[in-house]
Design an enzyme around this catalytic site. Structure first.
Site, short mmCIF file in Angstrom:
data_model
loop_
_atom_site.label_atom_id
_atom_site.label_comp_id
_atom_site.label_asym_id
_atom_site.label_seq_id
_atom_site.Cartn_x
_atom_site.Cartn_y
_atom_site.Cartn_z
CB ALA A 108 -29.91 37.90 -40.81
CG ASN A 109 -24.96 41.44 -39.81
OD1 ASN A 109 -24.61 40.28 -39.64
ND2 ASN A 109 -24.14 42.38 -40.16
NE ARG A 110 -29.41 41.43 -32.08
CZ ARG A 110 -30.31 40.52 -31.75
NH1 ARG A 110 -31.54 40.58 -32.21
NH2 ARG A 110 -29.98 39.53 -30.94
#
Ligand code: C5P
Length: 225
Positions: free
Chosen positions: A29-31
């Site tokens: 995931a991305n932040r």
């Protein structure tokens, strides 16, 4: 929908990260807190737009008066955006993962003592912003992307605007020391065909309100008498 300058307009907003599964219990995931996108959805609805919010997994309540579609992966986000068309305005605030894992395991990958760790093969995800920006009958009149940059923000964002084919880019400085990522404030540069415009630091809610006002002005240009 509420009365307002965007009454009769349909706005599509993407927000949050995407989760790209490795196996049933793990993901890439991305932040992203999703806050800026949720605030924009709320601000557009307040100006009378019908708003479809396509959101990755976030810890935020559904904004009132907005149609919310929750998705997990980039591929699901793209499908939900296609389903939402046609729209007049698209704001792509999501932090979409650039890749997904090829051959996602259907069972949990086991740690086997002495065995080498698994190797993940990554496959590019679709670029939702670039697709929505593609010229054609269903292209929204106004497509807005985001650019999270850590240096020469305006320069990179201007190049990104060209590359993606969108109309505006909201660029923000996400160097960790700014506290912007995950925080409640944002400091942005708005890139349009007219150039770069730096806005002072303000809450994400205020950025959303000002951006919604700019969007409304785009659709109702001041009459020249
Ligand atoms: O390519 P990059 O992630 O730097 O561009 C950011 C902009 O593109 C954001 O508006 C983001 O929502 C959008 N984007 C997208 N689909 C992707 C990657 C980025 O819509 N796969």
């Amino acid at each position: 929908a509420a009365p307002g300058p965007l009454a009769g307009r349909h706005a599509l907003v993407t927000a949050g990260p995407t989760h790209e599964p490795i196996d049933p219990v793990r993901y890439l995931a991305n932040r992203s807190s999703g806050r800026q996108g949720y605030d924009i959805a709320t601000a557009l609805a307040a100006l009378g737009a019908r708003v479809t919010l396509v959101s990755g997994p976030v810890d935020l309540p559904a904004p009132a008066g907005v149609t919310l579609h929750r998705v997990e992966t980039a591929r699901q986000m793209l499908a939900a955006c296609r389903d939402a068309l046609p729209c007049d305005i698209a704001v792509c605030a999501a932090a979409v993962a650039d890749w997904h894992v090829a051959g996602e395991a259907t069972g949990k990958i086991k740690k086997t003592a002495g065995a080498p760790p698994p190797v993940l093969t990554l496959v590019p995800n679709p670029d939702i912003l670039a697709e929505l920006s593609t010229p054609g009958a269903s292209r929204p009149a106004l497509v807005i992307g985001f650019a999270a940059e850590t240096d020469t923000v305006a320069q990179h964002a201007t190049a990104k605007r060209q590359r993606k084919g969108c109309d505006w880019i909201v660029a923000n400085d996400v160097r960790p020391e700014t506290g912007i990522m995950g925080g409640t404030e944002n400091e942005i540069t708005l890139i349009t065909s007219d150039g770069a415009e730096h806005w002072p630091r303000m809450t994400k809610q205020a950025v959303a309100t000002h951006l919604a006002d700019r969007i409304a002005a785009f659709f109702t240009p001041a009459s020249s008498s």
